[in-house]
Write an enzyme that holds these catalytic residues in place. Structure first.
Site, PDB file in Angstrom:
ATOM      1  N   ILE A  43     -78.655  68.345  -8.975  1.00 52.89           N
ATOM      2  CA  ILE A  43     -79.414  69.530  -9.901  1.00 52.89           C
ATOM      3  C   ILE A  43     -80.508  70.203  -8.850  1.00 52.89           C
ATOM      4  CG2 ILE A  43     -81.192  67.650 -10.483  1.00 52.89           C
ATOM      5  CD1 ILE A  43     -81.460  69.215 -13.376  1.00 52.89           C
ATOM      6  N   ASP A  79     -84.060  71.852  -9.363  1.00 53.22           N
ATOM      7  CA  ASP A  79     -85.012  72.164 -10.465  1.00 53.22           C
ATOM      8  C   ASP A  79     -85.974  73.182  -9.928  1.00 53.22           C
ATOM      9  OD1 ASP A  79     -87.131  71.826 -12.245  1.00 53.22           O
ATOM     10  OD2 ASP A  79     -86.852  69.631 -12.465  1.00 53.22           O
TER      11      ASP A  79
HETATM   12  C1  PRP Z   1     -83.861  64.781  -8.487  1.00 54.68           C
HETATM   13  C2  PRP Z   1     -82.105  65.620  -8.119  1.00 54.68           C
HETATM   14  C3  PRP Z   1     -82.410  66.070  -6.948  1.00 54.68           C
HETATM   15  C4  PRP Z   1     -83.797  66.663  -7.102  1.00 54.68           C
HETATM   16  C5  PRP Z   1     -84.022  68.231  -7.493  1.00 54.68           C
HETATM   17  O1  PRP Z   1     -83.735  63.725  -7.537  1.00 54.68           O
HETATM   18  O2  PRP Z   1     -81.280  64.539  -8.022  1.00 54.68           O
HETATM   19  O3  PRP Z   1     -82.287  65.630  -5.727  1.00 54.68           O
HETATM   20  O4  PRP Z   1     -84.583  65.829  -8.095  1.00 54.68           O
HETATM   21  O5  PRP Z   1     -85.484  68.563  -7.853  1.00 54.68           O
HETATM   22  P1  PRP Z   1     -85.967  69.627  -7.093  1.00 54.68           P
HETATM   23  O6  PRP Z   1     -85.172  70.804  -7.260  1.00 54.68           O
HETATM   24  O7  PRP Z   1     -87.354  69.880  -7.644  1.00 54.68           O
HETATM   25  O8  PRP Z   1     -86.402  69.360  -5.693  1.00 54.68           O
HETATM   26  P2  PRP Z   1     -85.001  62.717  -8.044  1.00 54.68           P
HETATM   27  O9  PRP Z   1     -86.173  63.067  -6.919  1.00 54.68           O
HETATM   28  O10 PRP Z   1     -85.349  62.629  -9.304  1.00 54.68           O
HETATM   29  O11 PRP Z   1     -84.259  61.249  -7.440  1.00 54.68           O
HETATM   30  P3  PRP Z   1     -82.756  60.513  -7.902  1.00 54.68           P
HETATM   31  O12 PRP Z   1     -81.856  61.436  -7.416  1.00 54.68           O
HETATM   32  O13 PRP Z   1     -82.860  59.278  -7.015  1.00 54.68           O
HETATM   33  O14 PRP Z   1     -82.941  60.565  -9.513  1.00 54.68           O
END
Ligand code: PRP
Length: 177
Positions: A103, A105
């Site tokens: 994703i 975000d």
């Molecule tokens: C989530 C996702 C991405 C990131 C995107 O990871 O898997 O790597 O957030 O967000 P951004 O565009 O705002 O940087 P998360 O930090 O939640 O860790 P996880 O994948 O281990 O759940």
């Protein structure tokens, strides 16, 4: 079909839609890398593990699978600093690298990683993102995109809420409590 947990508000992308899109992305990647001997795929843990597993099993291009783990501090704050928890197994200099992310975000994670990997002098560097939230984000190139989604909290297909719901076979909006 597994039971839908009560904290799920609505399903945004069904299992069938994900499967079809992943197949189409793999076909596009196969086409674009047909002259490349080997592709180096970099999945971002934890979220990308399911997407990576499905995407790589649809690929015909010979590839290496590797992962990085990143952590972002203060997601809800403006700092959003990112750091590497686990790095790649191999140097990527001269390799054709494709980042596989679940994703986008705020875009901070991908932006940070893109710059780090670019600095390691790969032969090429592209990105493949399954879902991108329609919101203001850091400018980062997305070469292969699964779906644009609204700016809501989503779970499933690798995406979690406090480490729950990662293994739902669809992508869904979660109820805000
Ligand atoms: C989530 C996702 C991405 C990131 C995107 O990871 O898997 O790597 O957030 O967000 P951004 O565009 O705002 O940087 P998360 O930090 O939640 O860790 P996880 O994948 O281990 O759940």
């Amino acid at each position: 079909m597994p039971r839908i947990p009560s904290s799920i508000k609505r399903i945004l992308i069904t299992t069938e839609e994900i499967q079809q899109r992943v197949k189409a992305l793999a076909a596009q990647i196969d086409h674009d890398y047909q002259d490349v001997e080997r592709l180096y795929l970099v999945g971002i843990l934890k979220g990308a593990f399911i997407f990576m597993a499905d995407l790589t099993r649809e690929l015909n291009t010979i590839h290496t699978v590797d992962f990085m783990a990143l952590s972002s501090y203060g997601k809800s704050t403006t700092s959003g600093a990112v750091r590497i928890l686990m790095d790649l197994r191999e140097p990527i200099e001269g390799q054709h690298v494709l980042i596989v992310e679940d994703i986008l975000d705020t875009g901070r994670t991908l932006h940070y990683l893109y710059n780090i990997l670019k600095g390691r002098n790969p032969a090429s560097l592209k990105t493949c993102v399954l879902v991108r939230k329609l919101r203001e984000s850091v400018e980062v190139p997305v070469d292969y995109l699964g779906f644009d989604i609204p700016d809501v909290w989503v779970v499933g297909y690798g995406l979690d809420f406090a480490d729950r719901f990662r293994t739902l076979p669809y992508i869904a909006e979660i109820k805000q409590t």
